[in-house]
Design a protein around this motif. Sequence first.
Motif, PDB file in Angstrom:
ATOM      1  N   VAL A  34       3.886  10.023  10.537  1.00  0.00           N
ATOM      2  CA  VAL A  34       2.731   9.985   9.630  1.00  0.00           C
ATOM      3  C   VAL A  34       3.208   9.696   8.204  1.00  0.00           C
ATOM      4  CG1 VAL A  34       0.691  11.211   8.811  1.00  0.00           C
ATOM      5  CG2 VAL A  34       1.590  11.695  11.085  1.00  0.00           C
ATOM      6  N   SER A  35       4.316  10.324   7.811  1.00  0.00           N
ATOM      7  CA  SER A  35       4.874  10.087   6.476  1.00  0.00           C
ATOM      8  C   SER A  35       5.252   8.624   6.306  1.00  0.00           C
ATOM      9  CB  SER A  35       6.099  10.976   6.270  1.00  0.00           C
ATOM     10  OG  SER A  35       6.769  10.651   5.070  1.00  0.00           O
ATOM     11  N   GLY A  36       5.993   8.086   7.263  1.00  0.00           N
ATOM     12  CA  GLY A  36       6.376   6.682   7.187  1.00  0.00           C
ATOM     13  C   GLY A  36       5.166   5.767   7.197  1.00  0.00           C
ATOM     14  N   PHE A  37       4.169   6.100   8.017  1.00  0.00           N
ATOM     15  CA  PHE A  37       2.940   5.309   8.126  1.00  0.00           C
ATOM     16  C   PHE A  37       2.224   5.266   6.779  1.00  0.00           C
ATOM     17  CE2 PHE A  37      -1.586   4.825   9.112  1.00  0.00           C
ATOM     18  CZ  PHE A  37      -1.579   3.771  10.009  1.00  0.00           C
ATOM     19  N   CYS A  38       2.093   6.421   6.127  1.00  0.00           N
ATOM     20  CA  CYS A  38       1.419   6.484   4.829  1.00  0.00           C
ATOM     21  C   CYS A  38       2.160   5.656   3.784  1.00  0.00           C
ATOM     22  CB  CYS A  38       1.319   7.935   4.354  1.00  0.00           C
ATOM     23  SG  CYS A  38       0.130   8.925   5.285  1.00  0.00           S
ATOM     24  N   ASN A  39       3.477   5.785   3.739  1.00  0.00           N
ATOM     25  CA  ASN A  39       4.257   5.016   2.771  1.00  0.00           C
ATOM     26  C   ASN A  39       4.130   3.521   3.018  1.00  0.00           C
ATOM     27  OD1 ASN A  39       5.983   6.660   0.774  1.00  0.00           O
ATOM     28  ND2 ASN A  39       6.186   7.829   2.670  1.00  0.00           N
ATOM     29  N   MET A  40       4.118   3.132   4.292  1.00  0.00           N
ATOM     30  CA  MET A  40       4.001   1.711   4.625  1.00  0.00           C
ATOM     31  C   MET A  40       2.636   1.166   4.223  1.00  0.00           C
ATOM     32  SD  MET A  40       5.971   2.045   8.276  1.00  0.00           S
ATOM     33  CE  MET A  40       5.835   0.396   8.926  1.00  0.00           C
ATOM     34  N   LEU A  41       1.584   1.940   4.444  1.00  0.00           N
ATOM     35  CA  LEU A  41       0.250   1.506   4.041  1.00  0.00           C
ATOM     36  C   LEU A  41       0.168   1.342   2.520  1.00  0.00           C
ATOM     37  CD1 LEU A  41      -2.566   3.366   6.046  1.00  0.00           C
ATOM     38  CD2 LEU A  41      -1.940   0.950   6.096  1.00  0.00           C
ATOM     39  N   ARG A  43       2.620   0.924   0.346  1.00  0.00           N
ATOM     40  CA  ARG A  43       3.472  -0.164  -0.143  1.00  0.00           C
ATOM     41  C   ARG A  43       2.874  -1.524   0.162  1.00  0.00           C
ATOM     42  NH1 ARG A  43       8.811   2.481   2.218  1.00  0.00           N
ATOM     43  NH2 ARG A  43       9.240   3.996   0.594  1.00  0.00           N
ATOM     44  N   LEU A  44       2.141  -1.603   1.271  1.00  0.00           N
ATOM     45  CA  LEU A  44       1.564  -2.880   1.670  1.00  0.00           C
ATOM     46  C   LEU A  44       0.680  -3.430   0.557  1.00  0.00           C
ATOM     47  CD1 LEU A  44       1.265  -4.926   3.967  1.00  0.00           C
ATOM     48  CD2 LEU A  44      -0.688  -3.615   4.793  1.00  0.00           C
ATOM     49  N   THR A  45      -0.168  -2.576   0.007  1.00  0.00           N
ATOM     50  CA  THR A  45      -1.033  -2.985  -1.097  1.00  0.00           C
ATOM     51  C   THR A  45      -0.208  -3.330  -2.335  1.00  0.00           C
ATOM     52  OG1 THR A  45      -2.739  -1.519  -0.256  1.00  0.00           O
ATOM     53  CG2 THR A  45      -2.990  -2.315  -2.512  1.00  0.00           C
ATOM     54  N   LEU A  46       0.790  -2.487  -2.624  1.00  0.00           N
ATOM     55  CA  LEU A  46       1.624  -2.735  -3.803  1.00  0.00           C
ATOM     56  C   LEU A  46       2.370  -4.049  -3.690  1.00  0.00           C
ATOM     57  CD1 LEU A  46       3.160   0.790  -4.488  1.00  0.00           C
ATOM     58  CD2 LEU A  46       1.233  -0.288  -5.625  1.00  0.00           C
ATOM     59  N   ASP A  47       2.878  -4.347  -2.472  1.00  0.00           N
ATOM     60  CA  ASP A  47       3.636  -5.581  -2.280  1.00  0.00           C
ATOM     61  C   ASP A  47       2.773  -6.808  -2.550  1.00  0.00           C
ATOM     62  OD1 ASP A  47       5.876  -4.169  -1.669  1.00  0.00           O
ATOM     63  OD2 ASP A  47       5.732  -4.420   0.500  1.00  0.00           O
ATOM     64  N   PHE A  48       1.518  -6.778  -2.112  1.00  0.00           N
ATOM     65  CA  PHE A  48       0.642  -7.926  -2.356  1.00  0.00           C
ATOM     66  C   PHE A  48       0.394  -8.115  -3.845  1.00  0.00           C
ATOM     67  CE2 PHE A  48      -0.151  -8.033   2.111  1.00  0.00           C
ATOM     68  CZ  PHE A  48      -0.594  -9.324   2.370  1.00  0.00           C
ATOM     69  N   GLU A  49       0.289  -6.987  -4.551  1.00  0.00           N
ATOM     70  CA  GLU A  49       0.067  -7.077  -5.990  1.00  0.00           C
ATOM     71  C   GLU A  49       1.332  -7.518  -6.715  1.00  0.00           C
ATOM     72  OE1 GLU A  49      -1.325  -3.248  -7.001  1.00  0.00           O
ATOM     73  OE2 GLU A  49      -3.288  -3.498  -6.051  1.00  0.00           O
ATOM     74  N   ALA A  50       2.498  -6.939  -6.314  1.00  0.00           N
ATOM     75  CA  ALA A  50       3.760  -7.220  -6.990  1.00  0.00           C
ATOM     76  C   ALA A  50       4.179  -8.675  -6.810  1.00  0.00           C
ATOM     77  CB  ALA A  50       4.851  -6.283  -6.472  1.00  0.00           C
ATOM     78  N   GLU A  51       3.913  -9.227  -5.633  1.00  0.00           N
ATOM     79  CA  GLU A  51       4.349 -10.589  -5.345  1.00  0.00           C
ATOM     80  C   GLU A  51       3.266 -11.615  -5.667  1.00  0.00           C
ATOM     81  OE1 GLU A  51       6.142 -11.010  -1.507  1.00  0.00           O
ATOM     82  OE2 GLU A  51       7.050  -9.014  -1.586  1.00  0.00           O
ATOM     83  N   GLU A  52       2.197 -11.142  -6.307  1.00  0.00           N
ATOM     84  CA  GLU A  52       1.117 -12.014  -6.735  1.00  0.00           C
ATOM     85  C   GLU A  52       0.559 -12.821  -5.571  1.00  0.00           C
ATOM     86  OE1 GLU A  52       2.528 -14.316 -10.016  1.00  0.00           O
ATOM     87  OE2 GLU A  52       2.783 -12.587 -11.308  1.00  0.00           O
ATOM     88  N   GLU A 278       1.613  17.891   3.401  1.00  0.00           N
ATOM     89  CA  GLU A 278       2.720  18.381   2.587  1.00  0.00           C
ATOM     90  C   GLU A 278       3.688  17.258   2.195  1.00  0.00           C
ATOM     91  OE1 GLU A 278       4.389  21.781   4.615  1.00  0.00           O
ATOM     92  OE2 GLU A 278       2.419  22.680   4.888  1.00  0.00           O
ATOM     93  N   PHE A 279       3.095  16.075   1.899  1.00  0.00           N
ATOM     94  CA  PHE A 279       3.867  14.913   1.450  1.00  0.00           C
ATOM     95  C   PHE A 279       3.886  14.917  -0.084  1.00  0.00           C
ATOM     96  CE2 PHE A 279       2.264  12.515   5.448  1.00  0.00           C
ATOM     97  CZ  PHE A 279       3.170  13.212   6.237  1.00  0.00           C
ATOM     98  N   THR A 280       4.791  15.666  -0.641  1.00  0.00           N
ATOM     99  CA  THR A 280       4.791  15.887  -2.087  1.00  0.00           C
ATOM    100  C   THR A 280       4.984  14.600  -2.877  1.00  0.00           C
ATOM    101  OG1 THR A 280       5.781  18.041  -1.619  1.00  0.00           O
ATOM    102  CG2 THR A 280       5.824  17.285  -3.894  1.00  0.00           C
ATOM    103  N   THR A 281       5.948  13.793  -2.445  1.00  0.00           N
ATOM    104  CA  THR A 281       6.314  12.619  -3.236  1.00  0.00           C
ATOM    105  C   THR A 281       5.194  11.600  -3.305  1.00  0.00           C
ATOM    106  OG1 THR A 281       8.619  12.920  -2.647  1.00  0.00           O
ATOM    107  CG2 THR A 281       7.973  10.748  -3.463  1.00  0.00           C
ATOM    108  N   ILE A 282       4.662  11.227  -2.158  1.00  0.00           N
ATOM    109  CA  ILE A 282       3.626  10.188  -2.176  1.00  0.00           C
ATOM    110  C   ILE A 282       2.332  10.724  -2.785  1.00  0.00           C
ATOM    111  CG2 ILE A 282       2.787  10.628   0.166  1.00  0.00           C
ATOM    112  CD1 ILE A 282       2.382   7.570   0.411  1.00  0.00           C
ATOM    113  N   THR A 283       2.088  12.031  -2.664  1.00  0.00           N
ATOM    114  CA  THR A 283       0.925  12.625  -3.332  1.00  0.00           C
ATOM    115  C   THR A 283       1.019  12.396  -4.838  1.00  0.00           C
ATOM    116  OG1 THR A 283       0.759  14.345  -1.630  1.00  0.00           O
ATOM    117  CG2 THR A 283      -0.389  14.745  -3.712  1.00  0.00           C
ATOM    118  N   LYS A 284       2.210  12.642  -5.346  1.00  0.00           N
ATOM    119  CA  LYS A 284       2.458  12.476  -6.785  1.00  0.00           C
ATOM    120  C   LYS A 284       2.264  11.016  -7.209  1.00  0.00           C
ATOM    121  CE  LYS A 284       6.394  13.029  -9.941  1.00  0.00           C
ATOM    122  NZ  LYS A 284       7.823  13.423  -9.982  1.00  0.00           N
ATOM    123  N   ARG A 285       2.777  10.102  -6.396  1.00  0.00           N
ATOM    124  CA  ARG A 285       2.684   8.678  -6.736  1.00  0.00           C
ATOM    125  C   ARG A 285       1.248   8.184  -6.685  1.00  0.00           C
ATOM    126  NH1 ARG A 285       6.286   5.039  -3.252  1.00  0.00           N
ATOM    127  NH2 ARG A 285       5.623   3.536  -4.810  1.00  0.00           N
TER     128      ARG A 285
END
Length: 952
Positions: A34-41, A43-52, A278-285
Motif C-alpha cells: 500500500v505504501s509503495g502503491f501510494c508513492n507510485m500514484l 509520483r505519477l502525477t508529479l512526473d507528468f508535471e515535471a517532464e512537461e 501511518e505513512f508519515t513521510t508521504i502524509t507530510k509531502r
Amino acid sequence: MHLLLVDGSTYIFRAYHALPPLSRKSDGLPVGAVSGFCNMLYRLTLDFEAEELETPTHMAVIFDHSGKSFRNDFYPEYKAHRPPAPEDLVPQFPLTREATRAFSISSVEQEGFEADDLIATYARQAEAKGMNVTIVSSDKDLMQLVSDKISMLDTMKNRWIGADEVREKFGVGPDKVIDVQSLAGDSVDNVPGVPGIGIKTAAQLIEEYGGLDTLLERAGEIKQNKRRENLIEFADQARVSRDLVTLKVDVPVEVQLDEFARQPLDATSIIPFLKAMEFTTITKRVAAAIDADADAIEADTSLAPEPLPETESVAGAEGSNTPSALAEKVALELSGMPVEHEKYEIVRTLDALDKWIDAIKDKGYVAIDTETTGLDNQQADLVGVCLSTEVGNGCYVPLIHTSGEDDLLGGGLAPDQLPTKEVIEKLKPILEDQSILKIGQNMKYDMGLLMRYGIEMNPIDDTMLMSYATDGARNNGMDALSEKWLDHKPIKFTDLAGTGKKQKTFDQIPIEDAAKYAAEDADITLRLWKVLKPRLVAQKAVTLYETIERPLVPVLARMEARGIHVDRQILARLSGDFAQRAAGLEAEIHELAGEKFNVGSPKQLGEILFDKMGLPGGKKTKTGAWQTGAGVLEDLAAEGNDLAKAILEWRGLSKLKSTYTDALPEFINPNTGRVHTSYAQAAVATGRLSSSDPNLQNIPVRTEDGRKIRTAFVAEPGKKLISADYSQIELRVLAHIADIPELKKAFADGLDIHAMTASEMFGVPIEGMDPMVRRRAKAINFGIIYGISAFGLANQLGISRTEASDYIKTYFERFPGIKDYMEATKKFVHDKGYVATIFGRKAFFPEINTKNAGHRAFYERAAINAPIQGSAADIIRRAMIQMEGVLEAKKVPADMLLQVHDELIFEVPESEAEDAIPVISKVMIDAPMPAISLTVPLQVDARAADNWNDAH
C-alpha cells in the motif's frame, strides 16, 4: 483531452516486490505494498508535471476482479496454474482501492472481466472521442492496443512504449500482436499456443502469411516438417488461444468514461487515509503540496482490518528517546527533503577545489564517489570525482570528458577540466588522512580504483554495508535505499548514457549533465549515511558492522587488485581436449540414437528419447516438448541407458569448455596479466561472499575434468600457491550451536566424523568399516545441515525412500540435540521472522508464516541452515580481516589472493611457503576469538604447490 489508465494490479505487485516488508506499527497490519502503491500514484502525477507532459484530464486505476473471467467459461484451464497471492499481500488489496479513492481517482473493477479488458474498452472509447490515451503498464498483453492515440508508459523503467517498442518486443506491429500471441502462447497464463513456436518464429510466420487465419489455411505449404505438422494438428488450439489473448473492447462498463474527470486532491479524503496507514513521510509531502494542516485532521479509524499478531513498535515501548525512535526521527527529517540539482557545483579550477578541501577539513568527513569509464575498477579510467560535505550540497570535478565534437576536430578533451594528476595530488592527503572519514556507497569499488592512482583511502564508512548489517541482503543499492529512506528517485545512469550497444561511457556525457548525476550521488550518499548510521545502534548491528563488514572492505579491495595468474596455454590445451572429447561423444551419441541430430537441442533430444526410443518416464512441459533436464537424464542413466550417460558427459564437457576454458582468457587483465575477480560483500543473506567476472567459486572440484581447470591457476615463477581450507567447518559449527556431545567429543579427539557417525547410527566398528556405510553417514551429516528430506537422501544414495526415512529417524535418535536445535530454530523464526549467526548477523524470512506448506517448509529449512552457514561465513571473514596484520607482524611475505567458500588462497615466495602455512592456519583457527570461544576445535588443511589444484 488526455486519459490516463493505470493498470492497478501490476502496480500492486510491483510495489510489493520492490520494497521490503512493512507493517503498521499500531497493529502489525502489512502495508508495504500500500505504501509503495501510494508513492507510485503520487509520483505519477508529479512526473507528468515535471517532464512537461500532457497533463491528464481524465484518470482511473483499473483493477482485476477477484473472481474468474469470461475466458474461464470456454477455457477452464486459463490461468489455472498461477500461484496464489502472497499471504501478507491479500489484506492489502482492498486498501489499494481505498488509496485510489483517497487520491480522488476513480477505482474500477468489474465482475467477469479482467483489468486488461476494461482498459481496452475505455482506451478505445477515448480514442473514438479523439482523446490521447496513456496506459500506465508494461504488460505485453496491452501492447495490442497501441496506436497513434494510445501509448503505454512503464514507470518502473521510465520508458514509453509505442509502435516501435511493440515491434521490438513482438517482431510485428500492434495490429499483429494478437496473431503472434495466438501462436506463441503464454505459459504464465496457461494460453496453449502451438507447440514449438515462440515469439520470433511466430512473428516470421505472421509477417510472411499476413495473419493467423491465412497461415492456418496454408499451413501445408510450410517446409519444416515438425512446424507444418504442429500448425495443422494444433490449429484449433491456436484459434482458442486467439480468443484468450484478444482483449475485449466492448465491455458493458458500469462506470462511464466521463466519470474519470480529474479531481483535485481533497485534504479531508487523502490525509485521513494516509494517517490511518501511518505513512508519515508521504502524509507530510501531500499536506505540503495541497497546503493542508495534517495535524488538524484525524486518521480514518474505519481502515482497521483484523490485525495480525502483535509486532514490536519501531519506536519501542520506552518512548521517544530510544535508539529506534531517534533513528526514525533522523529518517523523517531527511525523507522528502528536496534535491536541487542546480545548486551543485562544477569544479573547474584548483582554487575552487581548494575551497572544497578546506570544507572537508572543517567537517571531518566527506561523502565521495568516483565516476569511471567502466564497471571493472582494475581497468576503468577515472573520469571525475564527486564530493559532498552537507546535505543539499555537492560538487563534481570533471577530469577527462571528451569534447563531443565532430571527429574531424580531433575529438579531444572538453575544455575547462583539471588535470587528473593535479587533482589526485590535491585529494590524496585528504583521502589518506586518518582523522577524516570518507563516506561512500560500495566503497570497495572506489578504493580499488584509487589504489591504481596511488591512494590508500582510509578510514571509510559504507552505506551499502550499513543497510546490509541492519536489514539483510535485499535492496542495498543506492537507488533503492534512496527511494526507501529519502523518498527520492535519483537520476539513472541509463537516462544519461542510454542502453545497449549505443550506450555511452561516462566520459562521453556532457559535463553539465554528468555533474547533476554525479554530485547527486555524493549528496544522496551523505543523506543515507545520516539515516543509516543511527540504525546500526537501533538494530543492534554496530558490532557486526564495525568488526566484520567495515574492516573487510579494504581487505577485499586489495585481494581484487592482486588478482591471480592464469596460464593461457593450459586453458588452450584443456579447451582443445574438451572439444575433441565432446566431438567423439557427439559421434557416439548419434550412433546410439541411430541418427544425427543437434545434441544441444533439448527438443530434438526429447523426441529421440521418448518418441523414437519410447523410453519410460518421459514428461512434457506446458509447451508440449519433452523434459530433458539433468534430473531426467540422470534417472535414465541410473537405469543403464547409455545414450543418457553420453549426453550427460557431453553436456559436462561442453559447459566446462564454454564457461571456463574458453571464457577465462577473456578475463585476463592486459595490464597485469592476471585475473581479477570481483567480490560482492552484501549479496548473500547468510554473509557468504559471491564472486563474479569471473565467478571463481563455481569451478567444479568433484570431477577430474573440473579439477583440471584449477591447474591453470598457477603461481608466478619463484612462488607457490597455498590453499588453506577449513575442514568440515559447518559440521563443527553445528556441533557448537546445537551442543551435540557426541560430535563435540569426536571433533575434540580428532576422529573421522563420518566414520564415527556411521558407528553411532549403524552399530558397526570404525576399524575396517565398509566405505559405503561411511558414505551414507557422510551424506546424512552434510544433508542434515541443509534440511535434507527422505526423498532427497534416497535420490542421493540410490536407496528407497523408506530406507532413507529410517536413516534420518535413526540419526535424530542418536543425536537428539540436532532435532532439538531444528525445532527451536523453527519456533524462533516463526515468532521473530529472522534467525542469527553466533556473531549476531540476522537472516530475515518475512514470508515464513505463509499458509503454503511447501513454501513454508522451504523457508524453515533455509532458516535452520542460515545460522550454521552464516556463522561459518563470518568466521572466514574474521580470518581474512585478521590475516594481513598477522602476516605483516610475523614478516611472512604472503599475499591473500582468493576466497572460495571455506578456502583461502595465497601466493608466497617458494622459500617462505613452509613457514607461512602454520601462521596462516593459526589465524584461521583462532578467527572466532576473542568474540566467541567455540566449544569445538577448528581444523585447517593447508598445502603449497605450483597450482591451485595441487595445493588443494
